[in-house]
Design a protein around this motif. Structure first.
Motif: not given
Length: 476
Positions: A409-410, A425-428, A437-448
């Motif tokens: 999950g990391t 970047e992060t975990n879970n 292009a926008a310099g963006r990172v997005g994550v959906l965590s396991n707890d939504n």
């Protein structure tokens, strides 16, 4: 006499194909649309260069011509490419033939053919594209006015004479205004008297002009545009299985297998594309929509939302689109990609594929193997594979970013070459999305929970919302 009228008396092949000298790509730089506009406007009124009989002054950078404009040849494409290149932008593949801007946009994923697209500073505007690398004229968008009208700056305009050298030597760089109603693709602006076929954005322009974030919650889609703290816009009230966003396009797939796509503003109407859909892909820049049908056919259309479908192949479990690339994973786990038009031949890539990722603009193909290896090639379809890492459950490509979610999950992302170091970047993490292009990172965590950072890999996270089923990022 305008160039538009002049072209009526000159053979098309002569007018369009000129001298096809490919320009080299410059080194990376932080260039904005305003930089492009400033450079173009600084040359208003100038002729082709030292060969000009009306204004032989040096260009604003001190040179004697705009690329090959003093061959002399029809030089509208020379001028537009010269501006892009000297602003520090990628001009790979552009020649004196105006239609190469269309091919550039297809290859880079920056072609805009939808009537709802609104041009941005620095865009090329292409007129009377006839296919096979041929078009009648190309200019640059240099001002967007509050009333919706657009100023364009055009090389090789207003020349005189019955032959190409005479026209080129007497033409100049001129500014032409498109009224607000004349801006959409398909219009014929009075000042130009040619049909707008497409807008093409420079591939390496710094910063996203518009950025969108979408979330699916309880089968309903909401989207925000702009900064991370912008407000949400309800787009579809429920009953959705999934959504995707690409540039100014948003697509939704209902739980009943019906695909709808909208183009342009968030308030634009939905277009019913087709039913019997198991999955779909969008590439707004290339004007392509693809679907994986419930019976395993990969079917693709180009030319925008109203284009005609072409059945590409069958026995497919995954379809991918990126620029003029189409990729499929067959039921037996083999992956193939084609480059070019919808009837191009397939190039076999590899086997034991669980997931296929494409980024045509970066020239990269990535696969997640069935045993959890993330493997990427650059340099196009014939490049060599590099094993990036293993123990992976998700792979993402965006520009020169490669992102992975490991089995624990990391999530980590690398920037640069295939051998660059990973940045944790992060975990879970249940899902990772990238928008280089926008310099963006997005994550959906396991707890939504849905979190996004901008400002690159070292930016800070902003919690967007919770109770999320699916996430998406785009820019245009």
């Amino acid at each position: 006499m305008s160039r538009a009228l002049r072209l009526l008396t000159v053979p098309l092949s002569t007018a369009l194909l000129g001298a096809c000298v490919t320009l080299a790509a410059p080194s990376a730089s932080a260039t904005t649309g305003s930089d492009v506009a400033t450079l173009a406007l600084a040359n208003s009124g100038k002729g082709a260069g030292s060969c000009s009989v009306v204004n032989g002054a040096s260009n604003s950078l001190g040179g004697a011509s705009f690329g090959n404009s003093c061959k002399p040849e029809y030089w509208c494409s020379d001028f537009a490419a010269w501006v892009w290149q000297n602003a520090g932008l990628d001009v790979t593949g552009l020649t004196a033939a105006s239609g190469t801007f269309y091919a550039y946009g297809q290859a880079k994923g920056t072609l805009h053919t939808g009537a709802d697209y609104r041009p941005q500073l620095g865009d090329a505007v292409l007129y009377n594209y006839n296919g096979a690398g041929r078009a009648d004229h190309v200019g640059l968008v240099t001002r967007i006015n509050p009333d919706g009208s657009v100023l364009t700056t055009n090389g090789d305009w207003g020349g005189q004479g019955a032959d190409e050298p005479s026209f080129a030597r007497t033409a100049t760089v001129q500014n032409l205004t498109l009224a607000a109603a004349e801006v959409p693709v398909g219009s014929v602006p009075a000042a130009v008297n040619m049909r707008i076929s497409a807008y093409i954005s420079p591939a390496s322009l710094t910063g996203a002009w518009n950025s969108r974030i979408g979330v699916l919650q309880n089968g309903a889609l909401t989207v925000k545009q702009g900064g991370l703290t912008a407000g949400w816009s309800p787009e579809w009230g429920g009953g959705l299985a999934k959504f995707k966003i690409s540039g100014s396009w948003i697509g939704v797939l209902t739980t009943g297998g019906e695909l709808y796509v909208k183009e342009g503003d968030l308030s634009a109407p939905w277009v019913d594309e087709r039913g019997g859909v198991a999955d779909f892909e969008l590439d707004q820049g290339a004007g392509r929509v693809g679907v994986l049908t419930t019976d395993g056919h990969a079917v693709v259309k180009d030319g925008g939302l109203k284009g005609s479908w072409t059945d590409e192949t069958n026995g497919v479990k995954q379809l991918r689109l990126s620029g003029n690339w189409i990729g499929v994973v067959f039921n037996d786990g083999t992956a193939s990609v084609k480059e070019g038009d919808l009837l191009a031949a397939w190039t076999p890539e590899t086997n034991n594929v669980a997931d296929l990722q494409l980024d045509r603009a970066a020239g990269r193909v990535g696969v997640l193997s069935t045993d959890g290896h993330a493997i990427v090639k650059d340099g196009g379809l014939a490049g060599s594979w590099t094993d990036e890492t293993n123990g992976v459950k998700q792979l993402r490509l965006s520009g020169n970013w490669i992102g992975v979610v490991f089995n624990d999950g990391t999530a980590s992302v690398k920037e640069g070459g295939l051998l660059a170091a990973w940045t944790p970047e992060t975990n879970n993490v249940a899902d990772l999305q990238l928008d280089r292009a926008a310099g963006r990172v997005g994550v959906l965590s396991n707890d939504n929970h849905f979190l996004v950072k901008d400002g690159g890999l070292a930016g800070g996270w902003t919690d967007q919302t919770n109770g999320v089923q699916q996430i998406g990022l785009t820019s245009f």
